[in-house]
Design an enzyme around this catalytic site. Structure first.
Site, PDB file in Angstrom:
ATOM      1  N   GLU A  80     111.759 172.543  27.784  1.00 22.87           N
ATOM      2  CA  GLU A  80     111.172 171.924  28.968  1.00 22.87           C
ATOM      3  C   GLU A  80     110.595 170.535  28.674  1.00 22.87           C
ATOM      4  OE1 GLU A  80     111.556 172.985  31.829  1.00 22.87           O
ATOM      5  OE2 GLU A  80     110.072 172.048  33.128  1.00 22.87           O
ATOM      6  N   ASP A  81     109.898 170.401  27.547  1.00 21.31           N
ATOM      7  CA  ASP A  81     109.096 169.190  27.337  1.00 21.31           C
ATOM      8  C   ASP A  81     109.585 168.254  26.232  1.00 21.31           C
ATOM      9  OD1 ASP A  81     107.421 169.954  29.354  1.00 21.31           O
ATOM     10  OD2 ASP A  81     105.997 170.968  28.028  1.00 21.31           O
TER      11      ASP A  81
END
Ligand code: MN
Length: 737
Positions: A80-81
């Site tokens: 996700e990051d």
């Protein structure tokens, strides 16, 4: 300040504490991988980002999950990051870890907008359904717990939103999985942001009374300890605690009481080795303190659906202060604190019925998990519940629950039949899809409608998975397309009739129509056609009923006729007593049997007589009279002397049938188009053929066996002559014997 490396050491220590075979090499590799990829990223509180995955892994380790779970927890925000992807993680840490990380990422991406109460259960189910692997949801819960613990650095709006989600979705899931400790921590943290005033009030009161409470609790603790030692109960651990703020809050709210009026702020726990010890401790407690009636609960004999086991009782001490005592074994305590994940040592069968079917899956999973170790147990905890359902979002964020395999058509009709009926297209996650697209959990589905839409098409009925959609589509056809339905329905009804050898005029005859309509329960034929046309009724069903009804009517008519004949026969018998009068005979199938009226007659298969043939009858055992041609070898009375008395005179009556079935044998030199010529000859004679087979002999001959229908022997002779004239036909004869 605790350094990142110290946090990691602590994590390792926790893991070693419950899993000696943990893959610490891979776990360290995952930690370093995550640290590297999160790089300079910071948490809102100013700490390096890696502290978050580390703390999540710490919570996961406290749940005693396997190595893969720890690794996935460390990596859970990487997809996700950071710039790393599924393939990269799969290559370094294996497909299972990558799948779990991917699953957590998907849950993170679910957008929760403000939802109605009834949507929550659907959403919880959807999270389960999306998880597939229970570890996904356990890591997601750990993630949420750490985020809640650090929520103070977020904006007030985000605090409220996340706390609401946590209270409505994650705490109930934690409860369902038996994660009691995590559940109450999530609830307390949520309460802090959802009702800060009440939370602060409770917290302050608890703090203000803490010196006094502490004194009270240590006094009780000593008292119990002393008595247990006296009674010789081994390895008992006794400790007291205050009820946690959210549970106090709930009680105040539900019972409309102030905190001072609530009577069990205190709870004590006694942990022992065995179940018998639990009951012994209970006896001791009830001996020291006065139990409050109706407050005893035996969750050992009847565990809670999430596997919680314990004895609960509420008693009053000398000071008049009531408190709760929970008594359980150390094993039961592990399950109460860590939930299903701590279950691998649990070998007792689950007794008792909870009636809460939603937990059934946990029980099912656990029943098959008796002698497996931690690693195996966790990895086999695949979430297979809700396999027959799919959960999707409306563009507004409402969750819609559909049967597995559902399509945009099902979705549209589940919103409203008007949406389905005016649908002109569908988008899933912003992209146009076909109507037969199969929806997946978490899809956002949008239906395009138009007033100018033509309405559903008939194949939607087969594409739709839900009976709701199908019945709404049927409704539409029923209403909107009556003329078309009638025409369609009539056509399929007629073709179905043909299959069973009936034609429409037999059904619509005025003397039968009304009873037929009654039988199929329609007011008119048009209504029946319309129902068949829109699919509310099947042509096959209609025809079966019609045929039954016609059969029944003809049976009734036959009975009536038989009764009349019996009366006539009786009259004839009376008349026969007068010898001068000619004897009246009745015939059956056009055959008059001497001396017998109304007897069953059949034509022999060996010689198939037709009117005009000389015939004779044989009284069979049980099947009436069998009629043979006189020239049939089987009709030679000399053939079986014992049966000689059974031959009887028969003759053709006047009321013969229109046609009789008989067989022919044709022997010909085989050639091209022979069969065609024979068929042509038969059709010029207007003879129908019900059976024809050809046998080619090795020496170039063809032998045909025909079954045809003729009126009498004259017509039959004509046919035979006609066939005889065909070139290469050598012989035509009537088989007999
Ligand atoms: Mn996270």
């Amino acid at each position: 300040m605790v350094t990142v490396e110290e946090r990691y050491e602590h994590l390792e220590k926790t893991i070693r504490g419950y899993n000696i075979s943990a893959d610490l090499g891979q776990i360290r590799a995952a930690y370093e991988y995550a640290r590297e990829h999160h790089g300079e990223q910071m948490r809102r509180d100013g700490s390096p980002y890696i502290t978050h995955p580390l703390q999540v892994a710490q919570i996961v380790a406290e749940m005693r999950l396997d190595s893969e779970s720890i690794i996935a927890a460390l990596l859970h925000d990487c997809i996700e990051d950071t710039d790393c992807c599924y393939e990269d993680i799969a290559k370094r840490f294996g497909v299972t870890v990558a799948d779990v990380v991917d699953g957590v990422t998907k849950l993170t991406r679910v957008k929760y907008s403000t939802m109605e109460e009834e949507q929550m259960e659907n959403l919880r189910k959807m999270l389960f359904a999306m998880s597939r692997d229970i570890r996904v949801i356990l890591i997601k819960i750990a993630d949420r717990l750490h985020n809640m613990r650090t929520m103070e650095y977020q904006t007030p709006a985000k605090q409220k939103k996340k706390s609401f989600e946590t209270m409505e979705i994650y705490a109930p899931i934690a409860h369902r999985l038996g994660l009691a400790k995590i559940k109450w921590e999530l609830e307390d943290l949520s309460l802090k942001y959802l009702d800060p005033v009440a939370y602060e009030d409770i917290r302050q009161k608890l703090a203000a009374g803490s010196a006094q409470h502490g004194k009270f609790m240590s006094h009780i603790q000593e008292e119990i300890n002393a008595r247990l030692a006296e009674e010789g109960i081994p390895h008992a651990t006794v400790y007291g605690r205050m009820k946690h703020p959210y549970s106090i809050y709930r009680k105040m709210y539900l019972q409309e009481k102030t905190m001072e009026e609530l009577y069990d702020l205190f709870a004590f726990r006694v942990l022992v080795d065995t179940v018998p010890d639990c009951y012994n401790v209970l006896g001791v407690i009830h001996d020291i303190y006065k139990p409050i009636l109706g407050r005893f609960k035996d969750y050992i004999a009847t565990p809670k659906p999430n596997m919680y086991q314990s004895l609960h009782t509420t008693v009053i001490g000398e000071e008049g202060i009531p408190f709760e005592v929970q008594i359980r074994t150390y094993d039961m305590h592990a399950i109460a604190e860590y939930g299903v994940a701590a279950h691998w040592k649990y070998k007792q069968g689950i007794r008792g019925e909870s009636g809460e079917a939603s937990y059934e899956w946990i029980r099912r999973l656990l029943e098959n998990q008796e002698d497996t170790d931690a690693e195996e147990f966790i990895s086999s905890l695949k979430v297979d519940l809700f396999a027959d359902e799919v959960f999707v979002f409306t563009p507004r964020g409402d969750v819609v629950n559909l049967p597995a395999g559902a399509t945009p058509i099902d979705f549209a009709y589940s919103i409203h039949s008007a949406i389905g009926n005016t649908m002109v297209g569908a988008k899933v996650n912003g992209r146009m899809v076909g109507y037969d697209y199969q929806l997946h959990n978490g899809d956002v589905v949008e239906i395009n409608t138009s007033k100018a839409a033509h309405g559903p098409s008939r194949d939607w009925m087969t594409i739709a998975k839900s009976s709701e959609a199908r019945s709404k589509i049927r409704q539409w056809f029923k209403r909107e397309r009556r003329e078309e339905n009638i025409a369609r329905g009539r056509a399929s009804f007629e073709s179905e009739l043909k299959h069973v050898g009936l034609n429409l005029s037999q059904v619509t005859a005025p003397d039968v129509l009304s009873s037929i309509l009654k039988r199929v329960s329609f007011q008119s034929l048009d209504e029946m056609y319309a129902a068949i046309g829109y699919g509310g009724y099947t042509a096959l069903k209609a025809v079966n009923r019609v045929r039954d009804e016609l059969l029944q009517m003809s049976r009734a008519a036959a009975l009536e006729k038989a009764a009349q004949e019996a009366a006539a026969a009786k009259a004839a018998q009376e008349a026969a007593k007068q010898p001068s009068l000619p004897r009246k005979v009745k015939s059956e199938k056009g055959i008059v049997v001497e001396g017998l009226s109304n007897c069953l007659v059949k034509f022999s298969k060996c010689c198939t007589p037709v009117p005009g043939d000389e015939i004779t009858g044989f009284i069979t055992r049980g099947y009436g009279v069998s009629v043979h041609r006189k020239d049939c070898p089987n009709a030679d009375p000399a053939r079986n002397a014992a049966d000689q008395g059974r031959w009887i005179k028969v003759s053709w009556g006047e009321d013969v049938y229109e046609s009789y079935s008989t067989s022919l044998e044709v022997v010909a030199k085989d050639r091209n188009n022979l069969l065609m010529d024979i068929s042509a000859a038969l059709s010029t004679c207007k003879v129908s053929v019900s059976n024809l087979n050809v046998h080619a002999t090795a020496d170039g001959f063809a032998i045909f066996h025909l079954t045809i229908s003729v009126a009498d022997s004259k017509q039959l002779e004509q046919v035979m002559r006609k066939i005889q004239q065909i070139s290469s036909v050598m012989k035509v004869n009537r088989p007999a014997g």
